[in-house]
Design an enzyme around this catalytic site. Structure first.
Site, mmCIF file in Angstrom:
data_model
loop_
_atom_site.group_PDB
_atom_site.id
_atom_site.type_symbol
_atom_site.label_atom_id
_atom_site.label_comp_id
_atom_site.label_asym_id
_atom_site.label_seq_id
_atom_site.Cartn_x
_atom_site.Cartn_y
_atom_site.Cartn_z
ATOM 1 N N SER A 161 0.826 -1.223 0.000
ATOM 2 C CA SER A 161 0.000 0.000 0.000
ATOM 3 C C SER A 161 0.855 1.266 0.000
ATOM 4 C CB SER A 161 -0.901 -0.003 1.237
ATOM 5 O OG SER A 161 -1.546 1.247 1.351
ATOM 6 N N THR A 169 -8.741 -1.341 3.935
ATOM 7 C CA THR A 169 -8.646 -1.837 2.566
ATOM 8 C C THR A 169 -9.026 -3.315 2.521
ATOM 9 O OG1 THR A 169 -7.224 -1.902 0.621
ATOM 10 C CG2 THR A 169 -6.134 -2.313 2.727
ATOM 11 N N LYS A 226 -13.520 -4.045 4.236
ATOM 12 C CA LYS A 226 -14.395 -2.867 4.181
ATOM 13 C C LYS A 226 -15.806 -3.163 4.695
ATOM 14 C CE LYS A 226 -11.819 -0.732 0.450
ATOM 15 N NZ LYS A 226 -11.788 -0.083 -0.853
ATOM 16 N N ASN A 250 -14.322 2.705 4.150
ATOM 17 C CA ASN A 250 -12.867 2.700 3.913
ATOM 18 C C ASN A 250 -12.132 3.707 4.786
ATOM 19 O OD1 ASN A 250 -13.425 5.141 2.593
ATOM 20 N ND2 ASN A 250 -11.792 4.809 1.114
ATOM 21 N N ASP A 276 -14.121 6.129 -1.341
ATOM 22 C CA ASP A 276 -13.789 5.553 -2.653
ATOM 23 C C ASP A 276 -14.689 6.149 -3.744
ATOM 24 O OD1 ASP A 276 -11.778 3.803 -1.866
ATOM 25 O OD2 ASP A 276 -13.190 2.199 -1.381
ATOM 26 N N GLY A 298 -18.475 -6.163 -7.275
ATOM 27 C CA GLY A 298 -17.983 -6.222 -5.895
ATOM 28 C C GLY A 298 -18.185 -4.899 -5.175
ATOM 29 N N GLY A 299 -17.454 -4.717 -4.076
ATOM 30 C CA GLY A 299 -17.598 -3.515 -3.242
ATOM 31 C C GLY A 299 -17.317 -2.234 -4.010
ATOM 32 N N TYR A 308 -4.429 0.627 -10.506
ATOM 33 C CA TYR A 308 -3.558 1.779 -10.749
ATOM 34 C C TYR A 308 -2.119 1.359 -11.029
ATOM 35 C CZ TYR A 308 -3.133 1.090 -5.699
ATOM 36 O OH TYR A 308 -2.979 0.537 -4.456
ATOM 37 N N GLY A 362 -6.503 3.902 -12.173
ATOM 38 C CA GLY A 362 -7.101 4.252 -10.882
ATOM 39 C C GLY A 362 -6.249 5.142 -9.984
HETATM 40 P P1 NDP Z 1 -14.339 -7.656 -5.064
HETATM 41 O O1 NDP Z 1 -13.579 -8.896 -4.753
HETATM 42 O O2 NDP Z 1 -15.370 -7.174 -4.091
HETATM 43 O O3 NDP Z 1 -15.059 -7.805 -6.521
HETATM 44 C C1 NDP Z 1 -14.413 -8.316 -7.619
HETATM 45 C C2 NDP Z 1 -15.379 -8.400 -8.837
HETATM 46 O O4 NDP Z 1 -14.594 -8.692 -9.969
HETATM 47 C C3 NDP Z 1 -16.428 -9.485 -8.728
HETATM 48 O O5 NDP Z 1 -17.642 -8.993 -9.265
HETATM 49 C C4 NDP Z 1 -15.874 -10.632 -9.598
HETATM 50 O O6 NDP Z 1 -16.861 -11.390 -10.267
HETATM 51 C C5 NDP Z 1 -15.106 -9.841 -10.641
HETATM 52 N N1 NDP Z 1 -13.944 -10.556 -11.188
HETATM 53 C C6 NDP Z 1 -12.833 -10.945 -10.513
HETATM 54 N N2 NDP Z 1 -11.952 -11.518 -11.367
HETATM 55 C C7 NDP Z 1 -12.507 -11.476 -12.602
HETATM 56 C C8 NDP Z 1 -12.089 -11.902 -13.896
HETATM 57 N N3 NDP Z 1 -10.904 -12.495 -14.079
HETATM 58 N N4 NDP Z 1 -12.914 -11.686 -14.948
HETATM 59 C C9 NDP Z 1 -14.118 -11.079 -14.763
HETATM 60 N N5 NDP Z 1 -14.578 -10.666 -13.571
HETATM 61 C C10 NDP Z 1 -13.790 -10.868 -12.484
HETATM 62 O O7 NDP Z 1 -13.245 -6.544 -5.291
HETATM 63 P P2 NDP Z 1 -13.299 -4.994 -4.951
HETATM 64 O O8 NDP Z 1 -14.520 -4.403 -5.573
HETATM 65 O O9 NDP Z 1 -13.085 -4.785 -3.507
HETATM 66 O O10 NDP Z 1 -11.981 -4.451 -5.692
HETATM 67 C C11 NDP Z 1 -11.855 -4.543 -7.087
HETATM 68 C C12 NDP Z 1 -10.586 -3.823 -7.555
HETATM 69 O O11 NDP Z 1 -10.675 -2.438 -7.270
HETATM 70 C C13 NDP Z 1 -9.285 -4.307 -6.901
HETATM 71 O O12 NDP Z 1 -8.356 -4.527 -7.956
HETATM 72 C C14 NDP Z 1 -8.872 -3.147 -6.018
HETATM 73 O O13 NDP Z 1 -7.466 -3.081 -5.885
HETATM 74 C C15 NDP Z 1 -9.409 -1.970 -6.814
HETATM 75 N N6 NDP Z 1 -9.641 -0.724 -6.033
HETATM 76 C C16 NDP Z 1 -9.011 0.434 -6.417
HETATM 77 C C17 NDP Z 1 -9.210 1.628 -5.725
HETATM 78 C C18 NDP Z 1 -8.497 2.859 -6.130
HETATM 79 O O14 NDP Z 1 -8.464 3.817 -5.334
HETATM 80 N N7 NDP Z 1 -7.958 2.952 -7.323
HETATM 81 C C19 NDP Z 1 -10.112 1.695 -4.546
HETATM 82 C C20 NDP Z 1 -10.758 0.438 -4.248
HETATM 83 C C21 NDP Z 1 -10.516 -0.725 -4.970
HETATM 84 P P3 NDP Z 1 -17.644 -12.645 -9.547
HETATM 85 O O15 NDP Z 1 -18.742 -12.022 -8.729
HETATM 86 O O16 NDP Z 1 -18.144 -13.450 -10.689
HETATM 87 O O17 NDP Z 1 -16.618 -13.361 -8.715
#
Ligand code: NDP
Length: 264
Positions: A14, A59, A63, A84, A99, A122-123, A208, A228
């Site tokens: 981080s 993180t 969350k 967060n 976020d 996801g989140g 990012y 990002g």
């Molecule tokens: P989650 O684990 O909550 O959600 C992940 C989602 O991605 C799910 O819907 C999952 O689908 C889908 N997924 C995962 N792998 C694949 C793949 N190979 N192909 C297609 N779909 C896929 O993650 P978060 O929402 O918490 O975080 C997501 C990303 O956001 C992370 O990479 C995190 O680092 C980034 N992030 C960046 C921030 C920033 O400030 N730039 C802030 C917060 C997060 P399924 O439901 O089918 O499993």
């Protein structure tokens, strides 16, 4: 001296400590921001208190745990069920989500947008979908599987899994999946993504510091795109100001935090 921390697992990668410590130094505030790895999310609040933290950022993967454990929640965190940022005030822990506003600030440079497609459910997708809806942008969510779509159905979004998606045209396409984070995969079938991008103008990847395969596709389809980094920057700026009761100047915090990105 004020003490802050990033709480999550893993936290070794981080850059939040560097961002916040640079701002603390630049603004001449007597404080320190550390990193704390927490394996069991249910211990998050105990750790917050035992370290005598004044504030923290939460993180992955905690969350949702943080949301459950706060004494008070701001309305946006309440709506999406994820926190967060933690702030200690009068012996209570307040929870916020920066976020979403961080993302919205990051896409300001794209100008006015009316339609958006979010890949992933996801989140992060929840936070982004909710703020875009609040800003009157028509949001469609597309996820690999059905499992996580309930939140979006219940909150009135157009939401599809890969199996039942009916493509339309979207000005902005956002990747919130982790596809491309530590591999070279795309978040969606290549042909479908190309078709969607041919009708789009903008692409955003929450990942990012990397030109992901998704962003490479955006570039080859002549879209204006961003990774990002700015979202990370602005969620940090907003969190930092919350640590100080929103009494600081966001532009000044941004100025110092930005230096972290340049020297990285
Ligand atoms: P989650 O684990 O909550 O959600 C992940 C989602 O991605 C799910 O819907 C999952 O689908 C889908 N997924 C995962 N792998 C694949 C793949 N190979 N192909 C297609 N779909 C896929 O993650 P978060 O929402 O918490 O975080 C997501 C990303 O956001 C992370 O990479 C995190 O680092 C980034 N992030 C960046 C921030 C920033 O400030 N730039 C802030 C917060 C997060 P399924 O439901 O089918 O499993």
């Amino acid at each position: 001296m004020k003490l802050f921390s990033i709480l999550g697992n893993p936290v070794s990668h981080s850059i939040s400590p560097k961002m916040h410590n640079t701002a603390l130094n630049g603004l001449h505030i007597n404080g320190c921001y550390i990193r704390t790895c927490i394996e069991d999310g249910s211990t998050l609040l105990n750790k917050f208190h035992s370290l005598k933290l004044d504030g923290a950022n939460v993180t992955v993967p905690h969350k949702e745990f943080a949301y459950e454990l706060c004494d008070e929640l701001d309305s946006f965190a309440k709506q999406i069920g994820a926190v967060n940022t933690l702030v200690k005030k009068n012996n209570k822990v307040y929870g916020y989500n920066t976020d979403a506003p961080g993302f919205y600030k990051a896409i300001e440079s794209f100008g006015s947008i009316k339609t958006a497609l979010i890949l992933g459910a996801g989140g992060t997708a929840k936070a982004i979908a909710t703020i875009l809806k609040e800003k009157n942008i028509n949001v469609t969510v597309l996820n690999r599987s059905q499992n996580r779509l309930h939140y979006f159905y219940e909150n009135g979004f157009n939401a599809y899994s890969w199996d039942n998606f009916k493509p339309s045209s979207y000005e902005l396409i956002i990747n919130t999946t982790s596809a491309g984070l530590s591999d070279e995969s795309l978040p969606l079938d290549q042909d479908l993504l190309n078709t969607l991008m041919q009708k789009s103008q903008f692409a955003f990847d929450v990942i990012y510091n990397k030109k992901t395969p998704f962003l490479q596709k955006a570039a080859s389809n002549n879209l204006q795109y961003k990774d990002g980094a700015d979202m990370l920057l602005y969620q940090g700026v907003l969190a930092f100001n919350l640590f100080f009761d929103n009494k600081l100047d966001n532009d000044k915090i941004t100025k110092y935090m930005k230096k972290t990105f340049k020297t990285k």
